[in-house]
Write a protein that holds these residues in place. Structure first.
Motif, PDB file in Angstrom:
ATOM      1  N   ILE A   1      39.733 -20.561  82.463  1.00 57.17           N
ATOM      2  CA  ILE A   1      39.090 -20.455  83.721  1.00 57.17           C
ATOM      3  C   ILE A   1      39.374 -21.678  84.523  1.00 57.17           C
ATOM      4  CG2 ILE A   1      37.065 -19.851  84.856  1.00 57.17           C
ATOM      5  CD1 ILE A   1      36.006 -18.608  82.233  1.00 57.17           C
ATOM      6  N   PRO A   2      39.902 -21.518  85.784  1.00 56.86           N
ATOM      7  CA  PRO A   2      40.199 -22.541  86.718  1.00 56.86           C
ATOM      8  C   PRO A   2      38.804 -23.278  87.062  1.00 56.86           C
ATOM      9  CG  PRO A   2      40.321 -20.489  87.849  1.00 56.86           C
ATOM     10  CD  PRO A   2      40.206 -20.344  86.541  1.00 56.86           C
ATOM     11  N   ASN A   3      39.045 -24.654  86.917  1.00 57.59           N
ATOM     12  CA  ASN A   3      37.900 -25.758  87.647  1.00 57.59           C
ATOM     13  C   ASN A   3      38.306 -26.140  89.253  1.00 57.59           C
ATOM     14  OD1 ASN A   3      36.295 -26.086  85.111  1.00 57.59           O
ATOM     15  ND2 ASN A   3      38.406 -26.341  84.540  1.00 57.59           N
ATOM     16  N   PHE A   4      37.500 -25.827  90.066  1.00 63.48           N
ATOM     17  CA  PHE A   4      37.899 -26.206  91.571  1.00 63.48           C
ATOM     18  C   PHE A   4      36.945 -27.425  91.618  1.00 63.48           C
ATOM     19  CE2 PHE A   4      38.444 -21.658  91.080  1.00 63.48           C
ATOM     20  CZ  PHE A   4      39.668 -21.355  91.342  1.00 63.48           C
ATOM     21  N   VAL A   5      37.643 -28.334  92.384  1.00 63.49           N
ATOM     22  CA  VAL A   5      36.946 -29.608  92.954  1.00 63.49           C
ATOM     23  C   VAL A   5      36.449 -29.344  94.502  1.00 63.49           C
ATOM     24  CG1 VAL A   5      37.146 -32.210  93.602  1.00 63.49           C
ATOM     25  CG2 VAL A   5      38.375 -30.922  91.464  1.00 63.49           C
ATOM     26  N   VAL A   6      35.030 -28.970  94.538  1.00 62.16           N
ATOM     27  CA  VAL A   6      34.583 -28.605  95.705  1.00 62.16           C
ATOM     28  C   VAL A   6      34.183 -29.395  96.862  1.00 62.16           C
ATOM     29  CG1 VAL A   6      33.184 -27.000  96.729  1.00 62.16           C
ATOM     30  CG2 VAL A   6      34.289 -26.327  94.623  1.00 62.16           C
ATOM     31  N   ILE A   7      34.226 -29.649  98.072  1.00 62.74           N
ATOM     32  CA  ILE A   7      33.826 -30.541  98.864  1.00 62.74           C
ATOM     33  C   ILE A   7      32.832 -29.915  99.982  1.00 62.74           C
ATOM     34  CG2 ILE A   7      35.554 -32.188  98.628  1.00 62.74           C
ATOM     35  CD1 ILE A   7      37.085 -31.039 101.386  1.00 62.74           C
ATOM     36  N   GLY A   8      32.858 -28.622  99.996  1.00 62.99           N
ATOM     37  CA  GLY A   8      31.983 -27.847 101.040  1.00 62.99           C
ATOM     38  C   GLY A   8      31.827 -26.495 100.709  1.00 62.99           C
ATOM     39  N   ALA A   9      30.628 -25.823 101.163  1.00 56.77           N
ATOM     40  CA  ALA A   9      30.378 -24.442 101.107  1.00 56.77           C
ATOM     41  C   ALA A   9      29.671 -24.126 102.244  1.00 56.77           C
ATOM     42  CB  ALA A   9      29.358 -24.191  99.793  1.00 56.77           C
ATOM     43  N   PHE A  10      30.236 -22.872 102.884  1.00 52.81           N
ATOM     44  CA  PHE A  10      29.802 -22.647 104.173  1.00 52.81           C
ATOM     45  C   PHE A  10      29.376 -20.989 104.093  1.00 52.81           C
ATOM     46  CE2 PHE A  10      32.174 -25.884 104.756  1.00 52.81           C
ATOM     47  CZ  PHE A  10      31.481 -26.859 105.445  1.00 52.81           C
ATOM     48  N   ALA A  11      28.543 -20.272 104.874  1.00 55.47           N
ATOM     49  CA  ALA A  11      28.330 -18.824 105.045  1.00 55.47           C
ATOM     50  C   ALA A  11      29.253 -18.217 105.803  1.00 55.47           C
ATOM     51  CB  ALA A  11      26.981 -18.811 105.267  1.00 55.47           C
TER      52      ALA A  11
ATOM     53  N   ASP B   1      42.256 -27.942  83.681  1.00 49.77           N
ATOM     54  CA  ASP B   1      41.745 -29.032  82.937  1.00 49.77           C
ATOM     55  C   ASP B   1      40.447 -29.676  83.425  1.00 49.77           C
ATOM     56  OD1 ASP B   1      41.263 -31.634  81.809  1.00 49.77           O
ATOM     57  OD2 ASP B   1      43.462 -32.171  81.645  1.00 49.77           O
ATOM     58  N   ARG B   2      39.443 -29.137  82.619  1.00 50.27           N
ATOM     59  CA  ARG B   2      38.205 -29.727  83.233  1.00 50.27           C
ATOM     60  C   ARG B   2      37.901 -31.243  83.501  1.00 50.27           C
ATOM     61  NH1 ARG B   2      32.711 -27.933  81.852  1.00 50.27           N
ATOM     62  NH2 ARG B   2      33.508 -25.764  82.042  1.00 50.27           N
ATOM     63  N   ALA B   3      38.307 -32.189  82.523  1.00 49.13           N
ATOM     64  CA  ALA B   3      38.232 -33.445  82.672  1.00 49.13           C
ATOM     65  C   ALA B   3      38.822 -33.893  83.836  1.00 49.13           C
ATOM     66  CB  ALA B   3      38.817 -33.928  81.413  1.00 49.13           C
ATOM     67  N   GLU B   4      40.085 -33.323  84.257  1.00 47.63           N
ATOM     68  CA  GLU B   4      40.875 -33.751  85.545  1.00 47.63           C
ATOM     69  C   GLU B   4      40.008 -33.409  86.530  1.00 47.63           C
ATOM     70  OE1 GLU B   4      45.127 -32.825  87.411  1.00 47.63           O
ATOM     71  OE2 GLU B   4      44.342 -31.378  86.154  1.00 47.63           O
ATOM     72  N   ALA B   5      39.493 -32.314  86.809  1.00 48.51           N
ATOM     73  CA  ALA B   5      38.389 -31.890  87.863  1.00 48.51           C
ATOM     74  C   ALA B   5      37.397 -32.773  87.956  1.00 48.51           C
ATOM     75  CB  ALA B   5      38.026 -30.510  87.554  1.00 48.51           C
ATOM     76  N   ILE B   6      36.749 -33.265  86.845  1.00 50.84           N
ATOM     77  CA  ILE B   6      35.445 -34.085  86.755  1.00 50.84           C
ATOM     78  C   ILE B   6      36.005 -35.227  87.476  1.00 50.84           C
ATOM     79  CG2 ILE B   6      33.929 -35.103  85.378  1.00 50.84           C
ATOM     80  CD1 ILE B   6      33.011 -32.264  85.831  1.00 50.84           C
ATOM     81  N   ASP B   7      37.185 -35.922  86.817  1.00 54.26           N
ATOM     82  CA  ASP B   7      37.846 -37.245  87.521  1.00 54.26           C
ATOM     83  C   ASP B   7      37.894 -37.088  88.880  1.00 54.26           C
ATOM     84  OD1 ASP B   7      37.500 -38.278  84.799  1.00 54.26           O
ATOM     85  OD2 ASP B   7      39.460 -38.024  84.143  1.00 54.26           O
ATOM     86  N   GLU B   8      38.317 -36.173  89.253  1.00 55.21           N
ATOM     87  CA  GLU B   8      38.729 -36.053  90.724  1.00 55.21           C
ATOM     88  C   GLU B   8      37.555 -36.104  91.642  1.00 55.21           C
ATOM     89  OE1 GLU B   8      41.347 -35.860  94.319  1.00 55.21           O
ATOM     90  OE2 GLU B   8      41.424 -36.908  92.280  1.00 55.21           O
ATOM     91  N   ALA B   9      36.532 -35.372  91.122  1.00 50.11           N
ATOM     92  CA  ALA B   9      35.366 -35.141  91.915  1.00 50.11           C
ATOM     93  C   ALA B   9      34.665 -36.527  91.864  1.00 50.11           C
ATOM     94  CB  ALA B   9      34.403 -33.972  91.293  1.00 50.11           C
TER      95      ALA B   9
ATOM     96  N   TYR C   1      33.312 -26.386  90.276  1.00 53.34           N
ATOM     97  CA  TYR C   1      33.038 -24.941  90.253  1.00 53.34           C
ATOM     98  C   TYR C   1      33.843 -24.454  89.070  1.00 53.34           C
ATOM     99  CZ  TYR C   1      32.446 -19.976  90.706  1.00 53.34           C
ATOM    100  OH  TYR C   1      32.106 -18.602  90.476  1.00 53.34           O
ATOM    101  N   ASN C   2      33.358 -24.129  87.842  1.00 54.45           N
ATOM    102  CA  ASN C   2      34.338 -23.609  86.695  1.00 54.45           C
ATOM    103  C   ASN C   2      33.988 -21.975  86.880  1.00 54.45           C
ATOM    104  OD1 ASN C   2      34.002 -22.504  83.597  1.00 54.45           O
ATOM    105  ND2 ASN C   2      35.728 -23.652  84.286  1.00 54.45           N
ATOM    106  N   GLY C   3      35.096 -21.245  87.225  1.00 53.27           N
ATOM    107  CA  GLY C   3      35.114 -19.810  87.624  1.00 53.27           C
ATOM    108  C   GLY C   3      36.182 -19.332  88.513  1.00 53.27           C
ATOM    109  N   MET C   4      36.088 -18.087  88.740  1.00 48.70           N
ATOM    110  CA  MET C   4      36.926 -17.315  89.755  1.00 48.70           C
ATOM    111  C   MET C   4      36.421 -17.447  91.165  1.00 48.70           C
ATOM    112  SD  MET C   4      39.347 -16.917  87.381  1.00 48.70           S
ATOM    113  CE  MET C   4      40.408 -15.957  88.128  1.00 48.70           C
ATOM    114  N   LEU C   5      37.245 -17.650  91.945  1.00 45.52           N
ATOM    115  CA  LEU C   5      36.920 -17.300  93.545  1.00 45.52           C
ATOM    116  C   LEU C   5      37.580 -16.300  93.950  1.00 45.52           C
ATOM    117  CD1 LEU C   5      37.007 -21.125  94.748  1.00 45.52           C
ATOM    118  CD2 LEU C   5      34.904 -19.394  94.289  1.00 45.52           C
ATOM    119  N   GLY C   6      37.424 -15.722  95.083  1.00 44.58           N
ATOM    120  CA  GLY C   6      37.927 -14.482  95.713  1.00 44.58           C
ATOM    121  C   GLY C   6      37.219 -13.163  95.069  1.00 44.58           C
ATOM    122  N   ASN C   7      38.070 -12.140  96.036  1.00 46.86           N
ATOM    123  CA  ASN C   7      37.537 -10.742  95.465  1.00 46.86           C
ATOM    124  C   ASN C   7      38.314 -10.466  94.384  1.00 46.86           C
ATOM    125  OD1 ASN C   7      35.470 -10.596  97.460  1.00 46.86           O
ATOM    126  ND2 ASN C   7      37.137  -9.976  99.017  1.00 46.86           N
ATOM    127  N   VAL C   8      37.918 -10.764  92.865  1.00 47.14           N
ATOM    128  CA  VAL C   8      38.794 -10.240  91.876  1.00 47.14           C
ATOM    129  C   VAL C   8      38.805  -8.959  91.499  1.00 47.14           C
ATOM    130  CG1 VAL C   8      38.302 -12.821  90.969  1.00 47.14           C
ATOM    131  CG2 VAL C   8      36.492 -10.923  90.421  1.00 47.14           C
TER     132      VAL C   8
END
Length: 433
Positions: A35-45, A84-92, A107-114
């Motif tokens: 499952i992909p890990n996303f390094v997130v910098i913002g969330a918007f409605a 790679d969870r560790a890679e995402a954590i390090d970048e965050a 964020y560990n999971g899927m994004l988009g309309n799967v």
């Protein structure tokens, strides 16, 4: 003699039966670990706010993208996607050291309309993670308070990231912006709203305009603490803003304006007593700092930070339209311009290449496509060529443009680094003006 063989066969068959669930369990575990890990910098409605924030982040060379998180019903702006969870954590953690991205999370999971099925089940288990404690984040709040959204002004409790592709298939996703409504109900702002929120700091008005005709140009200003060589924030041009005090020894800041199609302008001023050519106070008491923009000249090279492509495709995503239109305007404005379009990739691996179909006129959508196979260099050439074809379609003569494919020969970062995605880019070189 038959009896021992019989029991041996029974034993093997029994072991096979017992082994099957174990294999299935391992396969399921393997799927979960991928499952992909996303390094997130913002969330918007509001998708337009996510798009604007993405554009601002890309000016910081982050190669940000955005996509809907269906579990939160928020658009997550992210700068890295990795299994790679560790890679995402390090970048965050790295980004959290920067004041404007201090709320970065994973964020560990899927994004988009799967699509329905196992992927959707995995998506339902998506989890926001605090990179410091590596514990689950229960609540994520969208930051849509103002249209003047920049990485420095975002104050969400947590912020999240992935690509702006929302797809008609599980692999190649169509962008969120493609389905965004043409009109919306985003909160309106004016100059006073930025200055009257009780934010501490000095009032500035960064006037960005073209030297040739004094026309205003949309853009932003990066404010840099000169003593500490760190960015304090990004502020919208041509409107009143409040800039916080650098509280450094010299009291000086560097103001940097970088708009695609124009030469970079930098002005170093005193924060408490700014002075210099054209600097004055307006009727509202704000310090007006002018930035006169000059078009790119022969030998200049500009990176198209806000041009994005669909995965494995030489087709641009809809949010790329503004920047390629800016390039088109530049070429129309000066018929003497001749350019070279440089395509770059990350590494040199071969893979699938999705291209426009022969009868397609869709430069920004996966409507009529064809699928092939080729090297990273071939993909970089096709991506540079589609920008040339877009310009051709809109009246720019072929003899004014050249295409150069580099593949992965000129990387900015190591191809295995956390910032390797920045190697994938298109650059515009001015040959004649």
């Amino acid at each position: 003699m038959k009896t021992p063989r019989f029991f041996a066969l029974v034993g093997i068959f029994s072991a096979f039966i017992v082994f099957q669930p174990t294999v299935a369990a391992r396969q399921e575990h393997q799927n979960l670990t991928e499952i992909p890990n996303f390094v997130v910098i913002g969330a918007f409605a509001i998708p337009n706010n996510a798009k604007r924030f993405t554009e601002q982040a890309n000016k910081k060379h982050l190669h940000a993208q955005f996509m809907i998180n269906p579990n939160r019903n928020l658009y997550y702006v992210y700068v890295l996607s990795t299994i790679d969870r560790a890679e995402a954590i390090d970048e965050a953690l790295r980004l959290r050291k920067l004041p404007e991205f201090s709320d970065t999370w994973v964020y560990n999971g899927m994004l988009g309309n799967v699509v329905a099925g196992s992927v959707q089940q995995i998506s339902s288990r998506g989890m926001d993670i605090n990179p410091v404690t590596e514990q689950k984040i229960e609540h994520v709040q969208g930051d849509d308070r103002t249209q003047n959204i920049t990485p420095s002004s975002t104050t969400t409790t947590i912020q999240v990231a992935e690509s702006a592709r929302q797809n008609t298939s599980a692999e190649t996703q169509s962008t969120v912006a493609q389905r965004s409504p043409s009109t919306g109900t985003e909160p309106k702002t004016d100059q006073a709203s930025e200055l009257d929120r009780g934010v501490e700091g000095a009032n500035f008005f960064f006037k960005i305009f073209r030297t040739i005709d004094n026309e205003s140009v949309e853009g932003d200003i990066d404010v840099i603490d000169i003593d500490r060589t760190r960015k304090m924030g990004t502020y919208k041009g041509n409107m009143g803003v409040k800039v916080s005090n650098p509280a450094n020894k010299s009291g000086n800041v560097s103001l940097v304006c970088e708009v695609f199609g124009y030469r970079k302008v930098q002005r170093d001023v005193s924060y408490t007593a700014p002075e210099g050519e054209g600097i004055e106070k307006n009727e509202n008491g704000a310090v007006v700092v002018p930035f006169e923009l000059v078009r790119l000249q022969k030998g200049d090279i500009a990176v198209m930070y806000n041009v994005y492509f669909f995965k494995d495709a030489s087709i641009m995503r809809p949010e790329s339209r503004f920047e390629v239109t800016s390039l088109l305007d530049m070429l129309k404005e000066n018929p003497k311009y001749k350019i070279k379009i440089h395509g770059h990739a990350n590494g040199g691996a071969h893979g699938k290449i999705i291209s426009m179909g022969k009868t397609s006129t869709s430069f920004f959508a996966l409507n009529d496509t064809k699928e092939g196979f080729g090297s990273a260099k071939e993909l970089s050439e096709e991506r540079a060529s589609i920008i040339r074809d877009y310009l051709l379609t809109n009246g720019i003569e072929a003899n004014r443009m050249q295409v150069k494919a580099w593949g992965g020969k000129r990387p900015i970062h190591d191809k295995h680094s956390a910032r390797a995605q920045e190697n994938v880019r298109v650059e515009i070189e001015i040959l004649e003006n």
